[in-house]
Each structure stands twice: as C-alpha cells, then as structure tokens.
Design an enzyme around this catalytic site. Structure first.
Site: not given
Length: 311
Positions: A54-55, A84, A133
């Site tokens: 969703r984000t 790497k 968040h």
C-alpha cells in the site's frame, strides 16, 4: 512562505499542529481535483528496501498523478546493496545526485534519519522498522477529519497490538495536538509502551485501559483496529489473544451513528467481513486517502509556493 518546503519528513513529531492542518487542507483539495501537476519537472526516487504494497503503490500513484518521473526499486534484493555489498550511505549519496526527493522504506530503525543527514534533497520516511511511519499518520489524520468533520475533542479507541504497532504510536502523538482522549484495548503483553503513556500524562491527556472491545464501542468516535502479529506468539497463545479482539457487525448495535472503524491494513481476522457492509466501515476509504495525503505532502515539500494554498 511554505514552512514544509525542502524539509525532511522523518517523524510525525517533526510537524507542528499548523503544519499538519496545512497538509490535511491540501489533501482535501487534491481529493476534489486529484490531477494537479505540482511536480511536473521533478524526479522522485521511490526506494523500498523491504516490501510494502500500500505505501509504495500509493506513493508512486501520488508521484505520477502530479506529473513527476519515478525511479527506484520495490525491494533491495536486486540492488547493489544486496548483490555487491554497497553501503546504505553510498546508496543515498548516489540517489542524491539523481532525484529531487527520496521516498524511503527500510527495515532498520533510524535508517531514514541517517539518509536525511546524508542527502541534500528532502527525504520522506515511508517506514523504518518499528520506529516511525509518518505518512500513514498523515493519511489517518486526513481520514479522521474527513469522516468526523473535525480532529478536535474526539474519543479514539486503539485495539489490538499497541506495543509493536508504529501506526498507533504516531497517531496518538499527533492527536495530542487536538485535545482528543483515548481508549487502549490490548492484552498486557501488547500494551501501549510506557513512553507514550508518559507523554500523555505529561500533557494531562485523558486515557483509559480496557481488555474488553465491547465496553469501548458505545463511546468511541473512531475505533482504530490493528492486527495482532501471529509471528510473535506460539500458536496456542496467538489464538487465545487474537480471539478477544475480533470486531463483528453484531457488536456495533450500540455504536454512535457517526462512529467509523479504521485499520492500516492488511487485516487478517480482527474485522469480520460482515462489518464491511455497515456504515461504520471506513478502512478502504482510509487506504484510498493515502494517495491524496502523499500527494499533498510531496507538493508541499517540493514547492516553495502553491497558488491558492500558500502564497
């Protein structure tokens, strides 16, 4: 003057009440007219070091709707970090030269703050570990304002995993700007962390603890459900805990007519499907609002002036 111009957005605590209100106001305007090209000459790096359906999709929709180009990746498995051994610091310095802003999600707490310190361009935290968040909180605030007509003096109930749920921590902190009161409904092992309760005590904000979901329904304006995370318990303990916090349509008989149910999604069993058909279900509109809230934030961070909003 736009106080959000060229700012990093790492924590919801970085934003004042007036800045939150500015973002919500612009999100409201954008929802009515969602194709404003506020970012037509920009390139945004969308860097998701862990999966987030969703984000990521709502950010990339927000970017493209406003006319910007988007570069980046949906997980770090195919990048130079994984293949790497490139360091996160070097990756951020490289992206700093390619894009006008970085949207970043990372499993390590503090990764977004580190990126913000290294980059000259704005860094927007799309979630770092169990820490912050902030854009989820912005869309939650916008959704509450939309369905209640105000953010002031509401009674908000948080239910489920209040210990590990970063969304409930940030939203509680943000709502303290608006004189809200709280019910915390969780088992003792998933109770709201002490540092949040100490912040509320320090601000003389009223809150109650409860282990009964039914008890808080009649007085709530918002019920914010969260998922009890199955992976944190043995199977028997999980079944015992999760069975106490399942919201069904029949439990809503005595709810206020205006009460709305939110959930950051994905849900598992904590909201039964029959709730979807009630007028209280608002979680899919909440997810949709993520696009508008993120459009507003990106527009404000990347434009010093927005005609009709800021001059």
């Amino acid at each position: 003057m736009n106080p959000l111009f060229n700012r990093d957005i790492v924590s919801i605590s970085d934003l004042s009440q007036s800045e939150l209100e500015t973002i919500i106001s612009l999100a409201q305007q954008i929802k009515q007219s969602p194709h404003q090209k506020y970012l037509s000459d920009k390139v945004i790096a969308s860097c998701f070091f862990e999966a987030s359906t969703r984000t990521r999709l709502s950010f990339e929709t927000a970017i493209q709707r406003q006319g910007a180009g988007v570069i980046g990746f949906a997980d770090s498995g195919s990048t130079s970090l994984a293949k790497k051994g490139e360091t996160l610091s070097d990756s951020i310095r490289m992206l700093n030269g390619y894009a006008d802003a970085i949207v970043m999600r990372h499993p390590m707490e503090g990764a977004a703050r580190l990126a913000a310190e290294l980059a000259d361009i704005p860094v927007i935290n799309g979630g770092d570990g169990s820490n912050q968040h902030p854009t989820q909180t912005l869309l939650d605030l916008f959704t509450i304002f939309e369905c209640q007509g105000t953010l002031e003096r509401l009674r908000v109930a948080f239910v489920g995993d209040l210990k590990y749920g970063r969304t409930v921590h940030s939203l509680t902190q943000a709502l303290t700007h608006f004189d809200c009161t709280f019910d915390f409904v969780a088992p003792a092992v998933l109770a709201m962390p002490d540092y949040i309760l100490q912040e509320l005590d320090h601000q003389n904000i009223e809150y109650r603890h409860s282990d009964s979901l039914e008890d808080i329904i009649p007085t709530a304006d918002i019920i914010y459900m969260t998922r009890v995370q199955k992976e944190r318990f043995d199977p028997t303990e999980y079944i015992h805990i999760a069975s106490h916090y399942i919201l069904t349509a029949s439990m809503l008989e005595h709810a206020k007519p205006t009460m709305k149910i939110l959930h950051p999604l994905p849900r598992v069993d904590e909201i039964t499907l029959d709730v979807d058909k009630t007028p209280h279900a608002y979680y899919f509109e909440q997810a949709k609002n993520g696009v508008y809230a993120r459009q507003a934030l990106l527009a404000l961070v990347l434009n010093e002036y927005i005609p009709g909003v800021l001059s």
